[in-house]
Design a protein around this motif. Structure first.
Motif, PDB file in Angstrom:
ATOM      1  N   ILE A  17      38.038  39.901  33.567  1.00  0.00           N
ATOM      2  CA  ILE A  17      37.994  40.045  34.875  1.00  0.00           C
ATOM      3  C   ILE A  17      36.751  40.534  35.178  1.00  0.00           C
ATOM      4  CG2 ILE A  17      39.323  40.489  37.042  1.00  0.00           C
ATOM      5  CD1 ILE A  17      41.636  40.712  34.999  1.00  0.00           C
ATOM      6  N   THR A  18      35.746  39.941  35.842  1.00  0.00           N
ATOM      7  CA  THR A  18      34.452  40.461  36.152  1.00  0.00           C
ATOM      8  C   THR A  18      34.307  41.065  37.554  1.00  0.00           C
ATOM      9  OG1 THR A  18      33.701  38.159  36.824  1.00  0.00           O
ATOM     10  CG2 THR A  18      33.553  38.936  34.492  1.00  0.00           C
ATOM     11  N   THR A  19      35.201  41.245  38.325  1.00  0.00           N
ATOM     12  CA  THR A  19      35.221  41.804  39.307  1.00  0.00           C
ATOM     13  C   THR A  19      34.632  43.287  39.218  1.00  0.00           C
ATOM     14  OG1 THR A  19      37.220  40.948  40.131  1.00  0.00           O
ATOM     15  CG2 THR A  19      36.335  42.612  41.561  1.00  0.00           C
ATOM     16  N   ARG A  20      33.556  43.606  40.212  1.00  0.00           N
ATOM     17  CA  ARG A  20      33.031  44.897  39.921  1.00  0.00           C
ATOM     18  C   ARG A  20      33.495  45.896  41.049  1.00  0.00           C
ATOM     19  NH1 ARG A  20      26.883  43.951  39.322  1.00  0.00           N
ATOM     20  NH2 ARG A  20      26.803  46.233  39.056  1.00  0.00           N
ATOM     21  N   GLY A 109      44.243  37.792  27.680  1.00  0.00           N
ATOM     22  CA  GLY A 109      44.640  39.135  26.956  1.00  0.00           C
ATOM     23  C   GLY A 109      45.101  40.261  27.975  1.00  0.00           C
ATOM     24  N   ILE A 110      45.633  41.140  27.642  1.00  0.00           N
ATOM     25  CA  ILE A 110      46.000  42.330  28.549  1.00  0.00           C
ATOM     26  C   ILE A 110      45.417  43.450  28.008  1.00  0.00           C
ATOM     27  CG2 ILE A 110      47.804  44.113  29.421  1.00  0.00           C
ATOM     28  CD1 ILE A 110      47.933  40.925  30.704  1.00  0.00           C
ATOM     29  N   THR A 111      44.270  43.812  28.181  1.00  0.00           N
ATOM     30  CA  THR A 111      43.194  44.554  27.414  1.00  0.00           C
ATOM     31  C   THR A 111      43.209  45.904  28.205  1.00  0.00           C
ATOM     32  OG1 THR A 111      41.238  43.485  28.410  1.00  0.00           O
ATOM     33  CG2 THR A 111      42.201  42.494  26.473  1.00  0.00           C
ATOM     34  N   VAL A 112      42.657  46.959  27.325  1.00  0.00           N
ATOM     35  CA  VAL A 112      42.077  48.296  27.724  1.00  0.00           C
ATOM     36  C   VAL A 112      40.554  48.035  27.211  1.00  0.00           C
ATOM     37  CG1 VAL A 112      44.167  49.444  27.798  1.00  0.00           C
ATOM     38  CG2 VAL A 112      43.168  49.230  25.650  1.00  0.00           C
ATOM     39  N   PRO A 113      39.847  48.901  27.926  1.00  0.00           N
ATOM     40  CA  PRO A 113      40.057  49.502  29.274  1.00  0.00           C
ATOM     41  C   PRO A 113      40.281  48.687  30.302  1.00  0.00           C
ATOM     42  CG  PRO A 113      37.733  49.486  29.070  1.00  0.00           C
ATOM     43  CD  PRO A 113      38.222  48.842  27.745  1.00  0.00           C
ATOM     44  N   ALA A 114      41.035  49.096  31.461  1.00  0.00           N
ATOM     45  CA  ALA A 114      41.235  48.292  32.680  1.00  0.00           C
ATOM     46  C   ALA A 114      41.196  49.280  33.936  1.00  0.00           C
ATOM     47  CB  ALA A 114      42.397  47.636  32.631  1.00  0.00           C
ATOM     48  N   VAL A 115      40.619  48.991  35.132  1.00  0.00           N
ATOM     49  CA  VAL A 115      40.766  49.725  36.096  1.00  0.00           C
ATOM     50  C   VAL A 115      41.784  49.137  37.067  1.00  0.00           C
ATOM     51  CG1 VAL A 115      39.309  50.656  38.348  1.00  0.00           C
ATOM     52  CG2 VAL A 115      38.227  50.550  35.892  1.00  0.00           C
ATOM     53  N   VAL A 116      42.546  49.906  37.531  1.00  0.00           N
ATOM     54  CA  VAL A 116      43.768  49.687  38.559  1.00  0.00           C
ATOM     55  C   VAL A 116      43.467  50.120  39.786  1.00  0.00           C
ATOM     56  CG1 VAL A 116      46.125  49.225  38.812  1.00  0.00           C
ATOM     57  CG2 VAL A 116      45.084  48.892  36.625  1.00  0.00           C
ATOM     58  N   GLU A 117      43.538  49.432  40.886  1.00  0.00           N
ATOM     59  CA  GLU A 117      43.564  49.748  42.019  1.00  0.00           C
ATOM     60  C   GLU A 117      45.047  50.339  42.333  1.00  0.00           C
ATOM     61  OE1 GLU A 117      42.098  48.642  46.627  1.00  0.00           O
ATOM     62  OE2 GLU A 117      43.433  47.204  45.588  1.00  0.00           O
ATOM     63  N   VAL A 118      44.900  51.926  42.732  1.00  0.00           N
ATOM     64  CA  VAL A 118      46.301  52.635  42.752  1.00  0.00           C
ATOM     65  C   VAL A 118      47.437  52.206  44.089  1.00  0.00           C
ATOM     66  CG1 VAL A 118      47.276  54.654  43.248  1.00  0.00           C
ATOM     67  CG2 VAL A 118      45.138  54.634  41.767  1.00  0.00           C
ATOM     68  N   THR A 125      39.334  45.191  37.169  1.00  0.00           N
ATOM     69  CA  THR A 125      38.581  44.628  35.996  1.00  0.00           C
ATOM     70  C   THR A 125      38.731  45.047  34.596  1.00  0.00           C
ATOM     71  OG1 THR A 125      36.109  44.646  35.296  1.00  0.00           O
ATOM     72  CG2 THR A 125      36.912  46.380  36.285  1.00  0.00           C
ATOM     73  N   ASN A 126      38.535  44.214  33.751  1.00  0.00           N
ATOM     74  CA  ASN A 126      38.728  44.712  32.467  1.00  0.00           C
ATOM     75  C   ASN A 126      37.516  44.615  31.544  1.00  0.00           C
ATOM     76  OD1 ASN A 126      38.830  42.022  32.107  1.00  0.00           O
ATOM     77  ND2 ASN A 126      40.748  42.049  30.523  1.00  0.00           N
ATOM     78  N   ASP A 127      36.039  44.263  32.223  1.00  0.00           N
ATOM     79  CA  ASP A 127      35.045  43.872  31.745  1.00  0.00           C
ATOM     80  C   ASP A 127      34.393  45.216  31.125  1.00  0.00           C
ATOM     81  OD1 ASP A 127      32.675  42.933  31.010  1.00  0.00           O
ATOM     82  OD2 ASP A 127      32.124  41.960  33.094  1.00  0.00           O
ATOM     83  N   TYR A 128      34.672  45.419  29.917  1.00  0.00           N
ATOM     84  CA  TYR A 128      34.446  46.779  29.451  1.00  0.00           C
ATOM     85  C   TYR A 128      32.984  47.124  29.325  1.00  0.00           C
ATOM     86  CZ  TYR A 128      33.564  44.196  24.977  1.00  0.00           C
ATOM     87  OH  TYR A 128      33.113  43.357  24.054  1.00  0.00           O
ATOM     88  N   ALA A 129      32.167  46.081  29.033  1.00  0.00           N
ATOM     89  CA  ALA A 129      30.687  46.299  29.029  1.00  0.00           C
ATOM     90  C   ALA A 129      30.001  46.567  30.247  1.00  0.00           C
ATOM     91  CB  ALA A 129      29.894  45.062  28.329  1.00  0.00           C
ATOM     92  N   GLN A 130      30.537  45.865  31.259  1.00  0.00           N
ATOM     93  CA  GLN A 130      29.839  46.379  32.634  1.00  0.00           C
ATOM     94  C   GLN A 130      30.460  47.605  33.248  1.00  0.00           C
ATOM     95  OE1 GLN A 130      27.356  44.394  34.163  1.00  0.00           O
ATOM     96  NE2 GLN A 130      27.395  46.292  35.442  1.00  0.00           N
ATOM     97  N   LEU A 131      31.731  47.796  32.906  1.00  0.00           N
ATOM     98  CA  LEU A 131      32.601  48.873  33.586  1.00  0.00           C
ATOM     99  C   LEU A 131      31.614  50.141  33.240  1.00  0.00           C
ATOM    100  CD1 LEU A 131      36.265  49.503  32.807  1.00  0.00           C
ATOM    101  CD2 LEU A 131      34.637  51.411  33.265  1.00  0.00           C
ATOM    102  N   THR A 132      31.191  50.520  32.096  1.00  0.00           N
ATOM    103  CA  THR A 132      30.528  51.851  31.864  1.00  0.00           C
ATOM    104  C   THR A 132      29.127  52.026  32.413  1.00  0.00           C
ATOM    105  OG1 THR A 132      29.762  50.684  29.569  1.00  0.00           O
ATOM    106  CG2 THR A 132      31.903  52.364  29.783  1.00  0.00           C
ATOM    107  N   LEU A 133      28.410  50.803  32.445  1.00  0.00           N
ATOM    108  CA  LEU A 133      27.183  50.674  33.036  1.00  0.00           C
ATOM    109  C   LEU A 133      27.281  50.809  34.490  1.00  0.00           C
ATOM    110  CD1 LEU A 133      25.472  47.292  31.685  1.00  0.00           C
ATOM    111  CD2 LEU A 133      25.532  49.791  30.641  1.00  0.00           C
TER     112      LEU A 133
END
Length: 323
Positions: A17-20, A109-118, A125-133
């Motif tokens: 999921i590539t939403t940023r 896949g239901i993967t981690v890391p994932a960011v969830v809106e509370v 997003t679960n796009d781990y590579a872009q997430l940390t950048l």
């Protein structure tokens, strides 16, 4: 999460999921304190990157973190470490619920890391590579004073180049060995892995860090594989030409990072071992978790500081971990 080519080569499913989440909110999700929750497992190397980066940048007060247990079933990570098996912020038992809240019937896949809106309980997003950048470049307003520059603009081209080959041959290379579906596929992945580890040893023999004179995103990405190497990949994934402890340069480098605040203090070897040996029943049908190896040697001294550089550049170490 992956499939196999006709040759038996393991192929990771990289459809994320590539939403940023960005400073300007261009994808509809602006950076905002308290709005999101980072969901991780300390067992997972991809999630461990996000745990380390969040801590190094001092984002704990603006981006809360939910921690799943070390094991999961075929579809979802679960919050079995929390009271009543329910995340105290998101109020869910399974990460799958956050994926389905945004994408009903989500089939990947239901993967981690994932960011969830509370507020909505929806995965962003679960796009781990872009997430940390993005944590490094989009959340700068909320970085702690003295936070390191993990993705400095003048080094990004080199960092990206190093990250690409490390991902192909090392981060994902250990999985290509462990899940190879044929002898030829395993042999090819094995040779590429140890050839790249030799390349990294040569590169790190004269420099303390992979790129520049301080830790960067490149070091974070390599560390999360190296720290799991002897505990899991050497035996469980048949990456057994040499142990990490038998590769002097990489072993010193890994211990240098492990002993740097923000790295080793995020590692849970028990979770790591339980995840791989209990979940991968196709590789370890008994589910027995080995007692070894001896992991106390991660605190042995090293002489990497003699190569120059400073872990945080002109910055400072993060405070003691709070979660």
């Amino acid at each position: 999460m992956g499939s196999y080519r006709a040759t038996g080569e393991y192929r990771r499913d990289s459809r994320y999921i590539t939403t940023r989440i960005t400073a300007d909110g261009q994808d509809g999700y602006p950076v905002a304190p308290g709005r999101y929750r980072l969901v991780v497992s300390r067992a997972c190397p991809w999630a461990s990157r996000a745990i380390i980066v969040r801590r190094l940048l001092g984002l704990e007060d603006v981006l809360s973190m939910g921690v799943c247990g070390p094991t999961h079933d075929q579809r979802s990570w679960t919050f079995d470490l929390d009271p009543d098996g329910r995340d105290p912020v998101l109020k869910i038992e399974r990460l799958q619920e956050a994926y389905f809240a945004r994408f009903p019937g989500y089939e990947r896949g239901i993967t981690v890391p994932a960011v969830v809106e509370v507020t909505t309980g929806q995965v962003v997003t679960n796009d781990y590579a872009q997430l940390t950048l993005d944590l490094s470049t989009e959340w700068t307003r909320y970085h702690r004073q003295g936070a390191p520059q993990l993705y400095p603009e003048h080094l990004r081209e080199e960092i990206d180049a190093v990250n690409e080959v490390v991902y192909k041959d090392v981060n994902n290379g250990v999985y290509r060995c462990g899940f190879a579906g044929s002898q030829d596929a395993y042999d090819e992945a094995f040779r590429r892995l140890f050839s790249r580890l030799d390349w990294l040893s040569e590169r790190l023999s004269s420099r303390r860090y992979l790129v520049g004179d301080a830790i960067t995103e490149a070091d974070v990405r390599l560390f999360t594989t190296l720290v799991r190497f002897d505990a899991v990949y050497h035996g469980h994934f048949k990456c057994n030409l040499r142990k990490l402890t038998e590769m002097p340069v990489l072993w010193d480098y890994a211990r240098d990072l492990f002993q740097t605040p923000g790295f080793g203090d995020t590692v849970n070897f028990d979770h790591i071992k339980r995840h791989y040996y209990e979940v991968h029943k196709d590789l370890n049908p008994s589910g027995v978790v080995p007692l070894g190896p001896d992991l106390s040697n991660w605190q042995l001294p090293h002489d990497r500081a003699a190569l120059g550089g400073s872990p945080f550049g002109e910055g400072t170490p993060p405070a003691a971990p709070v979660d």
